[in-house]
Design an enzyme around this catalytic site. Structure first.
Site, short mmCIF file in Angstrom:
data_model
loop_
_atom_site.label_atom_id
_atom_site.label_comp_id
_atom_site.label_asym_id
_atom_site.label_seq_id
_atom_site.Cartn_x
_atom_site.Cartn_y
_atom_site.Cartn_z
N HIS A 213 -4.31 0.58 11.49
CA HIS A 213 -3.46 0.57 12.70
C HIS A 213 -3.59 -0.79 13.39
CE1 HIS A 213 -1.66 1.85 16.49
NE2 HIS A 213 -1.17 2.87 15.80
N ASP B 248 -0.42 9.42 10.85
CA ASP B 248 0.45 9.81 9.72
C ASP B 248 -0.31 10.35 8.53
OD1 ASP B 248 2.28 6.96 10.68
OD2 ASP B 248 2.92 9.04 10.91
C1 SDX Z 1 2.35 4.13 13.10
O1 SDX Z 1 2.00 0.75 16.64
C2 SDX Z 1 1.89 2.02 16.75
O2 SDX Z 1 1.40 2.53 17.73
C3 SDX Z 1 2.44 2.79 15.56
C4 SDX Z 1 2.18 4.29 15.59
C5 SDX Z 1 2.94 4.94 16.72
O3 SDX Z 1 2.52 6.03 17.14
O4 SDX Z 1 4.02 4.41 17.09
O5 SDX Z 1 0.80 4.53 15.73
C6 SDX Z 1 2.66 4.94 14.31
O6 SDX Z 1 3.18 3.35 12.71
C7 SDX Z 1 1.00 4.26 12.45
C8 SDX Z 1 0.83 3.29 11.24
C9 SDX Z 1 1.54 3.91 10.04
N1 SDX Z 1 1.55 2.96 8.89
C10 SDX Z 1 0.79 3.14 7.83
O7 SDX Z 1 -0.07 4.02 7.72
C11 SDX Z 1 1.08 2.17 6.68
C12 SDX Z 1 -0.25 1.68 6.09
N2 SDX Z 1 -0.91 0.89 7.11
C13 SDX Z 1 -0.73 -0.56 7.01
O8 SDX Z 1 0.52 -0.98 6.60
C14 SDX Z 1 -1.30 -1.27 8.23
O9 SDX Z 1 -2.52 -0.75 8.48
C15 SDX Z 1 -0.51 -1.27 9.51
C16 SDX Z 1 0.87 -1.79 9.34
C17 SDX Z 1 -0.45 0.10 10.11
C18 SDX Z 1 -1.26 -2.16 10.48
O10 SDX Z 1 -1.23 -3.39 9.92
P1 SDX Z 1 -1.88 -4.64 10.69
O11 SDX Z 1 -2.53 -4.31 11.96
O12 SDX Z 1 -0.85 -5.70 10.70
O13 SDX Z 1 -3.05 -4.92 9.84
P2 SDX Z 1 -3.05 -6.02 8.80
O14 SDX Z 1 -1.82 -5.87 7.95
O15 SDX Z 1 -3.29 -7.31 9.49
O16 SDX Z 1 -4.31 -5.57 7.96
C19 SDX Z 1 -5.54 -6.16 8.21
C20 SDX Z 1 -6.17 -6.18 6.83
C21 SDX Z 1 -5.27 -6.85 5.78
O17 SDX Z 1 -6.13 -7.42 4.82
P3 SDX Z 1 -6.43 -9.03 4.95
O18 SDX Z 1 -5.08 -9.73 4.99
O19 SDX Z 1 -7.20 -9.20 6.24
O20 SDX Z 1 -7.23 -9.36 3.72
O21 SDX Z 1 -6.34 -4.82 6.39
C22 SDX Z 1 -5.58 -4.61 5.22
C23 SDX Z 1 -4.53 -5.71 5.14
O22 SDX Z 1 -4.20 -5.99 3.77
N3 SDX Z 1 -4.95 -3.31 5.37
C24 SDX Z 1 -4.94 -2.36 4.45
C25 SDX Z 1 -4.26 -1.28 5.04
N4 SDX Z 1 -3.88 -1.60 6.27
C26 SDX Z 1 -4.30 -2.85 6.48
N5 SDX Z 1 -5.41 -2.33 3.21
C27 SDX Z 1 -5.22 -1.18 2.52
N6 SDX Z 1 -4.58 -0.10 3.01
C28 SDX Z 1 -4.10 -0.11 4.25
N7 SDX Z 1 -3.49 0.97 4.74
#
Ligand code: SDX
Length: 392
Positions: free
Chosen positions: A270, A327
């Protein structure tokens, strides 16, 4: 400094707006709606009561709640011409595509009667949107399965009405299961509002130009559909089914950690919560309650529990502070209730509508409000002169 929380001044410098609706402390896993913790609201309140709280700032008295529920109930019908609008979609259209279209089309029915400078008309438009979303979502499902639309029944609760319009058929009476009704109502509470997430920011930016609220909510639905946002609940259950059994979990955890593999654990991570998403806690508890009460089980829930346990012991997820979000478990319950995965994000949009309209009202009612205009860091070429095509 207000109450028990201190605010990092640096944070306000990057804030996109001021808002009094929802407070999130991502490090502490705290989520408050108008000061009330999400856990207490999910356990003790109802979606209609939380909707009143988000819109009006205070929990309603018994009389205020009854009046609000009555108002919402009387706006649940859709204009009959909108029912024909559905027939323009392919049967297999994704319900989110249908909701984007139908909610946007509400503009054509109410645009000329919604003066957004009038607080009363803003609230009527808000009530219309909250009231009609269950009808629109249920009709999207009915259309996709080729069954007739059911009209709302005013003697049912908001959530009970939605269940009957979705799963009822004209040939027989539909009995609302109170366990399912309570679980779904709680899921709606957990999705009601969440500060300035991507879709809420979309609604605010669209609304800042003075666009009508129906068009703004349609824009929010479009943004929510993305798999990184509201589309994650559908993607998370599809992922759990793909994993299939606990023995395959290590393979998917390895893929999630592999920088060369675009795969991410859906329902994990998140932007704000760097501790547990408090909504995921309630969601997991609700799965257990629903399964126990309906005496059902689903091997996918076991996969989800073991995936969470293994991921939270893995250094990669611990270091990057990746935990289950709202989710991760929601699809397990929605599937047990009988919704197809394609309806999961439509349910998220149904519930989030109250947050969207409450945030829109808060913005529009601010006399100092101006059109949003994000800037950029320019990374293109410096100025240069035109070269005629004969010389290129
Ligand atoms: C919702 O914003 C809100 O409030 C949203 C929400 C709401 O109520 O409105 O809470 C609802 O959208 C919840 C999130 C649902 N999405 C997912 O579950 C999809 C999977 N999650 C990822 O796509 C990700 O965690 C996000 C998009 C949710 C958050 O991404 P960020 O904060 O931009 O984090 P990031 O991409 O910068 O990740 C940091 C690191 C990265 O690695 P590095 O580049 O530092 O090496 O963590 C890794 C990412 O690759 N990472 C993951 C991961 N999520 C982040 N690696 C594996 N699996 C994951 N799910």
């Amino acid at each position: 400094q207000t109450g028990a929380f201190t605010y990092d001044p640096g944070f306000t410098s990057t804030a996109s707006c001021e808002s009094g609706l929802t407070f999130i402390d991502g490090d502490e896993g705290v989520l408050l709606h108008r000061g009330y913790p999400i856990g207490q609201l999910a356990e003790q309140s109802s979606f209609m009561e939380v909707s009143y709280l988000l819109l009006n700032g205070e929990l309603p008295s018994q009389a205020e709640l009854a009046k609000f529920e009555n108002t919402i109930t009387r706006h649940t019908m859709l204009h009959e011409q909108l029912a024909t609008f559905y027939r323009g979609f392919r049967r297999d259209a994704h319900p989110m595509a249908v909701m984007c279209g139908v909610v946007g089309a509400l503009s054509a029915f109410y645009h000329d009667s919604t003066d957004i400078t009038d607080p009363q008309q803003r609230m009527i438009a808000s009530h219309r949107l909250i009231a009609k979303m269950p009808t629109i979502a249920a009709m999207a499902y009915k259309y996709s399965v080729g069954q007739p639309f059911l009209y709302p029944k005013n003697d049912l609760s908001y959530t009970g009405n939605f269940l009957r319009m979705t799963f009822g058929v004209p040939a027989e009476e539909y009995e609302v299961n109170p366990v399912v009704e309570k679980a779904l109502d709680r899921i709606f509470i957990l999705h009601a509002d969440h500060e300035q997430n991507a879709s809420t920011s979309t609604v605010r930016l669209a609304g800042s130009s003075g666009a009508n609220p129906f068009a703004c909510i349609a824009a929010g639905i479009a943004c929510l559909w993305g798999p990184a946002h509201g589309g994650a609940n559908e993607a998370a259950l599809n992922m759990l089914h793909e994993i299939g059994r606990p023995e395959r979990i290590p393979e998917f955890i390895a893929r999630a950690k592999d920088k060369n593999d675009p795969f991410r654990l859906m329902g994990f991570g998140h932007r704000v919560y760097k501790n547990y998403d408090p909504r995921a806690t309630v969601m997991q508890k609700t799965v257990r309650e629903v399964f126990a009460s309906l005496n059902v089980s689903d091997p996918v829930f076991e996969v989800a529990l073991q995936l969470e346990e293994m991921a939270l012991k893995d250094d990669y997820f611990v270091e990057k502070k990746l935990f289950p979000n709202v989710d991760f478990y929601s699809g397990v319950i929605l599937s047990a209730i009988g919704f197809p995965t394609t309806m999961f994000t439509a349910l998220f949009a149904l519930a989030r509508t109250v947050g969207w309209v409450a945030q829109w009202n808060e913005m529009i009612s601010d006399p100092e409000q101006k059109i949003g205009r994000p800037r950029q860091l320019y990374t293109g070429p410096t100025q240069r002169d035109y070269v005629p095509v004969s010389q290129r």
